[in-house]
Motif scaffolding. Structure first.
Motif, short mmCIF file in Angstrom:
data_model
loop_
_atom_site.label_atom_id
_atom_site.label_comp_id
_atom_site.label_asym_id
_atom_site.label_seq_id
_atom_site.Cartn_x
_atom_site.Cartn_y
_atom_site.Cartn_z
N VAL A 195 0.84 -1.20 0.00
CA VAL A 195 0.00 0.00 0.00
C VAL A 195 0.87 1.25 0.00
N ALA A 196 1.91 1.25 0.83
CA ALA A 196 2.80 2.42 0.90
C ALA A 196 3.55 2.62 -0.40
N SER A 197 3.98 1.53 -1.01
CA SER A 197 4.76 1.64 -2.25
C SER A 197 3.90 2.17 -3.39
N ILE A 198 2.65 1.72 -3.47
CA ILE A 198 1.78 2.13 -4.57
C ILE A 198 1.29 3.57 -4.40
N THR A 199 0.90 3.91 -3.17
CA THR A 199 0.32 5.23 -2.94
C THR A 199 1.36 6.30 -2.67
N GLY A 200 2.56 5.89 -2.28
CA GLY A 200 3.57 6.87 -1.91
C GLY A 200 3.29 7.55 -0.58
N LYS A 201 2.42 6.94 0.24
CA LYS A 201 2.07 7.50 1.54
C LYS A 201 2.10 6.39 2.58
N GLY A 202 2.36 6.79 3.83
CA GLY A 202 2.32 5.84 4.93
C GLY A 202 0.90 5.40 5.24
N LEU A 203 0.78 4.42 6.12
CA LEU A 203 -0.55 3.87 6.42
C LEU A 203 -1.44 4.89 7.13
N THR A 204 -0.88 5.66 8.05
CA THR A 204 -1.73 6.64 8.73
C THR A 204 -2.18 7.74 7.79
N ASP A 205 -1.30 8.15 6.86
CA ASP A 205 -1.72 9.14 5.85
C ASP A 205 -2.84 8.60 4.99
N ASN A 206 -2.74 7.33 4.61
CA ASN A 206 -3.81 6.71 3.81
C ASN A 206 -5.11 6.61 4.59
N MET A 207 -5.01 6.27 5.87
CA MET A 207 -6.21 6.17 6.69
C MET A 207 -6.88 7.53 6.84
N ARG A 255 11.23 5.07 -1.78
CA ARG A 255 10.78 5.47 -3.12
C ARG A 255 11.08 6.95 -3.38
N GLN A 256 10.96 7.79 -2.35
CA GLN A 256 11.26 9.21 -2.53
C GLN A 256 12.75 9.46 -2.68
N GLU A 257 13.55 8.70 -1.94
CA GLU A 257 15.00 8.90 -1.96
C GLU A 257 15.63 8.28 -3.21
N HIS A 258 15.07 7.16 -3.66
CA HIS A 258 15.62 6.45 -4.81
C HIS A 258 14.52 6.14 -5.81
N ARG A 285 -10.00 0.48 -4.28
CA ARG A 285 -9.45 0.85 -5.58
C ARG A 285 -9.14 2.35 -5.66
N GLU A 286 -9.86 3.16 -4.91
CA GLU A 286 -9.54 4.57 -4.92
C GLU A 286 -8.22 4.86 -4.23
N ALA A 287 -7.70 3.87 -3.46
CA ALA A 287 -6.41 4.05 -2.78
C ALA A 287 -5.28 3.42 -3.57
N VAL A 288 -5.48 2.20 -4.08
CA VAL A 288 -4.38 1.48 -4.74
C VAL A 288 -4.69 1.18 -6.20
N GLY A 289 -5.79 1.69 -6.72
CA GLY A 289 -6.11 1.46 -8.13
C GLY A 289 -6.40 0.01 -8.43
N ASP A 290 -5.88 -0.45 -9.57
CA ASP A 290 -6.13 -1.83 -9.99
C ASP A 290 -5.22 -2.82 -9.27
N LEU A 291 -4.20 -2.32 -8.55
CA LEU A 291 -3.25 -3.20 -7.89
C LEU A 291 -3.70 -3.53 -6.46
N VAL A 292 -4.95 -3.96 -6.33
CA VAL A 292 -5.44 -4.35 -5.02
C VAL A 292 -4.72 -5.62 -4.58
N ALA A 293 -4.66 -5.82 -3.26
CA ALA A 293 -3.97 -6.99 -2.75
C ALA A 293 -4.64 -8.27 -3.23
N HIS A 294 -3.83 -9.28 -3.47
CA HIS A 294 -4.35 -10.58 -3.92
C HIS A 294 -5.31 -11.14 -2.88
N TRP A 295 -6.30 -11.87 -3.36
CA TRP A 295 -7.32 -12.39 -2.46
C TRP A 295 -6.72 -13.28 -1.38
#
Length: 431
Positions: free
Chosen positions: A79-91, A228-231, A395-405
């Motif tokens: 979730v963090a890698s896809i959104t570029g935000k930490g979990l609390t920011d996403n929440m 991801r931000q640094e590299h 999907r509004e958070a991670v798009g089509d790359l939702v976690a596998h079932w």
């Protein structure tokens, strides 16, 4: 997966960048650092008590929780890698304020208490090695930890501190020296045994709280964002196959190492106390587990292990709490945000140090305090896990790359299990 410190920290290769370290999150890659940061003094105490009080009956918690632990860490990092935000920011962005602020309050309270008891354990450990009053030693240990986090890059001091955790391998030596009923161990490790009593369900909750280590999920997610931000990798997209393979490999190994240590502590404790017949709730001297191997040096060996594991665990504990608090103010990523988070880290660690001194002066048994910390984590983890799994499927958070079932199923199993045990615990206590 190789971790990269942020701009304020020292590179693993030894190249120093500008600015103080202010390292708020631990490098939790495979190795001794993992053994210490994933198994802090609270975990060591809880696993020891589980073996002393219930022998081999609770080994299944560490074994059967392994797939769910891997899934939870994969989802948090993904979730963090896809959104570029930490979990609390996403929440904050995708949940109602009541849920978000619950998660923030949970982290601030649980992590600060965890910091306090770990610092108390450090003071107790130093007393075992050198002697002195626990309250003063706890104060000095808290100040020393804060100075290390502020002035020394985590990668540098972790390479030294990690060797203190070698004492954890003494538990494996105890297992080799004592008689262990391996047939019973094999059964108890894979077939859950539930006893519907208050003491038993309390211990299961404490084991859930220290085994799943919720603060590591959030600190790992923040590291994914910083990496991801640094590299940045312009040529590869978030969630690429190569990145996911590295993430899976690192998570599988790290979690296996962490759970192996937990199992070794529980096995050694059960074998060492098999003729002592400790009743649930009865005080246990943690160093006695190591006496078959270390003999008269058992308190010193345990003390060094507690000291090293606490120093490795305090940065992610304080860092995840500081990041959660920072998310409440919606600060944008950048140097100004990092400075503010550093201030929050200092404040949280200082409060934890003051609480550790207060606990020492009140005469509370350090082992009991460590056990309470694991219990607090276990009793508050269920809603946080539910929010994490729901976030990974938005999907509004991670798009089509939702976690596998399959990952979601494993995470829901952990969420349901912790919730069910919590409900049963309150039923058997009040009914």
């Amino acid at each position: 997966m190789e971790r990269h410190p942020d701009k304020q920290t020292l590179r693993v290769s030894g190249e120093r960048t500008d600015g103080p370290a202010r390292s708020w999150a631990a490098d939790v890659g495979p190795g001794l650092v993992t053994l210490g940061s994933d198994n802090d003094p609270s975990g060591i105490a809880t696993y020891t008590l589980a073996g002393a009080w219930y022998r081999y009956d609770l080994l299944w918690v560490c074994v059967l929780s392994y797939p769910s632990m891997v899934a939870l860490q994969l989802i948090s990092a993904r979730v963090a890698s896809i959104t570029g935000k930490g979990l609390t920011d996403n929440m904050r962005q995708h949940y109602a304020p009541v849920f978000f602020y619950f998660a923030v309050a949970r982290f601030l309270l649980a992590n600060t208490f965890n910091i306090a008891v770990d610092i108390l354990a450090m003071g107790t450990a130093v007393r075992a090695v050198a002697g002195g009053p626990v309250a003063l030693l706890s104060l000095l240990c808290g100040v020393a930890s804060l100075i290390l986090q502020w002035c020394v890059p985590y990668a540098r001091y972790a390479r030294i501190v990690q060797w203190l955790t070698l004492g954890m391998f003494a538990y494996a030596g105890v297992i080799l020296l004592l008689h262990v009923p391996w047939h019973a161990v094999a059964i108890r490790a894979f077939i859950p045994r539930m006893v519907w009593t208050k003491d038993y369900t309390t211990m299961v909750l404490a084991l859930f709280g220290t085994t799943m280590s919720p603060y590591l999920l959030f600190s790992q997610a923040e590291q994914e964002v910083e990496e991801r931000q640094e590299h940045p990798s312009p040529g590869s997209s978030a969630g690429s196959n190569e990145e996911l393979r590295k993430l899976r490999r690192d998570t599988l190994l790290r979690t296996a190492l962490s759970n192996a240590v937990a199992l070794a502590i529980m096995l050694a404790s059960a074998a060492a106390f098999q003729f002592s017949h400790y009743a649930p709730g009865e005080p246990v001297a943690l160093e006695r587990v190591l006496e078959p191997l270390a003999h008269g040096f058992a308190p010193q060996v345990l003390g060094l292990a507690l000291l090293g594991s606490a120093l490795l665990a305090l940065p992610p504990l304080a860092g995840s709490a500081a990041q959660a608090a920072a998310s409440s103010f919606d600060w944008r990523h950048g140097e100004k945000r990092n400075t503010r988070i550093a201030v929050l880290l200092v404040a949280i660690t200082a409060i934890g140090t003051a609480a550790a001194v207060a606990l020492a002066m009140s005469g509370i048994d350090p082992v009991t305090a460590l056990y309470w910390s694991a219990l607090v984590n276990g009793m508050t983890i269920t809603p946080v896990l539910a929010l994490l799994v729901l976030l990974s499927s938005k999907r509004e958070a991670v798009g089509d790359l939702v976690a596998h079932w399959s990952l979601r199923v494993l995470c829901w199993l952990a969420t349901i299990a912790t919730g069910a045990v919590l409900i049963v615990h309150y039923v058997v206590e009040f009914v």
